[in-house]
Design an enzyme around this catalytic site. Sequence first.
Site, mmCIF file in Angstrom:
data_model
loop_
_atom_site.group_PDB
_atom_site.id
_atom_site.type_symbol
_atom_site.label_atom_id
_atom_site.label_comp_id
_atom_site.label_asym_id
_atom_site.label_seq_id
_atom_site.Cartn_x
_atom_site.Cartn_y
_atom_site.Cartn_z
ATOM 1 N N PRO A 9 0.177 -7.547 -0.032
ATOM 2 C CA PRO A 9 0.934 -8.569 0.675
ATOM 3 C C PRO A 9 2.253 -8.073 1.247
ATOM 4 C CG PRO A 9 0.986 -8.976 -1.683
ATOM 5 C CD PRO A 9 -0.010 -7.885 -1.444
ATOM 6 N N ASN A 10 2.519 -8.544 2.457
ATOM 7 C CA ASN A 10 3.754 -8.310 3.206
ATOM 8 C C ASN A 10 3.906 -6.886 3.732
ATOM 9 O OD1 ASN A 10 4.763 -11.023 2.887
ATOM 10 N ND2 ASN A 10 5.087 -10.479 0.745
ATOM 11 N N ARG A 17 10.374 -5.597 7.967
ATOM 12 C CA ARG A 17 10.755 -6.222 6.699
ATOM 13 C C ARG A 17 11.726 -5.327 5.935
ATOM 14 N NH1 ARG A 17 7.143 -6.089 1.313
ATOM 15 N NH2 ARG A 17 8.539 -7.279 -0.009
ATOM 16 N N TYR A 22 12.439 -0.473 2.940
ATOM 17 C CA TYR A 22 11.101 0.007 3.297
ATOM 18 C C TYR A 22 11.065 0.916 4.521
ATOM 19 C CZ TYR A 22 9.769 -3.598 -0.012
ATOM 20 O OH TYR A 22 9.655 -4.357 -1.141
ATOM 21 N N ASN A 71 -1.266 0.323 -2.620
ATOM 22 C CA ASN A 71 0.053 -0.287 -2.714
ATOM 23 C C ASN A 71 -0.212 -1.780 -2.800
ATOM 24 O OD1 ASN A 71 2.587 -1.392 -2.414
ATOM 25 N ND2 ASN A 71 3.251 0.111 -0.903
ATOM 26 N N ALA A 74 3.623 -7.015 -4.292
ATOM 27 C CA ALA A 74 4.046 -7.872 -5.398
ATOM 28 C C ALA A 74 2.924 -8.156 -6.403
ATOM 29 C CB ALA A 74 4.616 -9.180 -4.853
ATOM 30 N N HIS A 77 2.863 -6.635 -10.020
ATOM 31 C CA HIS A 77 3.595 -7.185 -11.155
ATOM 32 C C HIS A 77 2.974 -8.462 -11.706
ATOM 33 C CE1 HIS A 77 6.356 -4.359 -9.390
ATOM 34 N NE2 HIS A 77 6.345 -5.062 -8.278
ATOM 35 N N ASP A 84 -8.289 -5.439 -13.752
ATOM 36 C CA ASP A 84 -9.699 -5.484 -14.158
ATOM 37 C C ASP A 84 -10.588 -4.808 -13.125
ATOM 38 O OD1 ASP A 84 -9.065 -6.848 -16.483
ATOM 39 O OD2 ASP A 84 -9.699 -8.813 -15.716
ATOM 40 N N GLU A 95 -1.683 4.389 -7.716
ATOM 41 C CA GLU A 95 -0.753 3.307 -7.392
ATOM 42 C C GLU A 95 0.434 3.904 -6.633
ATOM 43 O OE1 GLU A 95 2.317 0.329 -9.756
ATOM 44 O OE2 GLU A 95 0.670 1.233 -10.871
ATOM 45 N N HIS A 97 4.137 3.043 -4.343
ATOM 46 C CA HIS A 97 5.213 2.152 -3.902
ATOM 47 C C HIS A 97 6.137 2.938 -2.992
ATOM 48 C CE1 HIS A 97 3.932 -0.895 -6.705
ATOM 49 N NE2 HIS A 97 3.820 0.063 -7.598
ATOM 50 N N ILE A 98 6.543 2.323 -1.917
ATOM 51 C CA ILE A 98 7.444 2.959 -0.959
ATOM 52 C C ILE A 98 8.836 3.112 -1.562
ATOM 53 C CG2 ILE A 98 8.558 2.652 1.294
ATOM 54 C CD1 ILE A 98 5.887 1.161 2.099
ATOM 55 N N SER A 99 9.318 2.062 -2.192
ATOM 56 C CA SER A 99 10.641 2.098 -2.821
ATOM 57 C C SER A 99 10.506 2.535 -4.281
ATOM 58 C CB SER A 99 11.301 0.719 -2.752
ATOM 59 O OG SER A 99 10.611 -0.204 -3.584
ATOM 60 N N ARG A 104 15.174 -1.331 -8.619
ATOM 61 C CA ARG A 104 15.228 -2.663 -8.021
ATOM 62 C C ARG A 104 15.270 -3.731 -9.105
ATOM 63 N NH1 ARG A 104 11.102 -3.212 -3.374
ATOM 64 N NH2 ARG A 104 12.425 -5.015 -3.007
ATOM 65 N N ARG A 108 10.390 -6.072 -11.134
ATOM 66 C CA ARG A 108 9.592 -5.036 -10.476
ATOM 67 C C ARG A 108 9.376 -3.805 -11.366
ATOM 68 N NH1 ARG A 108 9.124 -6.572 -5.054
ATOM 69 N NH2 ARG A 108 10.862 -7.831 -4.311
#
Length: 141
Positions: A9-10, A17, A22, A71, A74, A77, A84, A95, A97-99, A104, A108
Amino acid sequence: MKIQIINGPNLNLLGTREPGIYGSSSFDSYLPTLRQQYADIQLDYFQSNIEGELINKMQEVGFCYDGIVLNAGAYTHTSIALQDCIRSLKCPVIEVHISNVHQREEFRHKSLISCACKGVICGFGLDSYRLAIEALRHADQ
């Protein structure tokens, strides 16, 4: 080798954004760079804001691809359903993550999917995806 990149998402809003977190590049503008750098690997891309669609895509490719770069945004979390799904797949999931999520907000800092993934890469901007591809490329060595 076939690798599926999945953004949650996003992440369709990358480039607009919160560019301070990001960056100012969209994933669509970055993907050709990855494909050129890894011309010997089939890199497929999927993005959805819907948790069930992410699960459907992982189930579709998770038994015939060599790896998934995920990625989950949200959902990282909050989603036991993603955890599963990852546990049920044949191929490894990295997994991403950009940041650096650990710099943060406190919420997170906890990932519900890390325990099911082969590894976690965070904090290197869009280059996190390249690092994940490298990890998958050398996973069997």
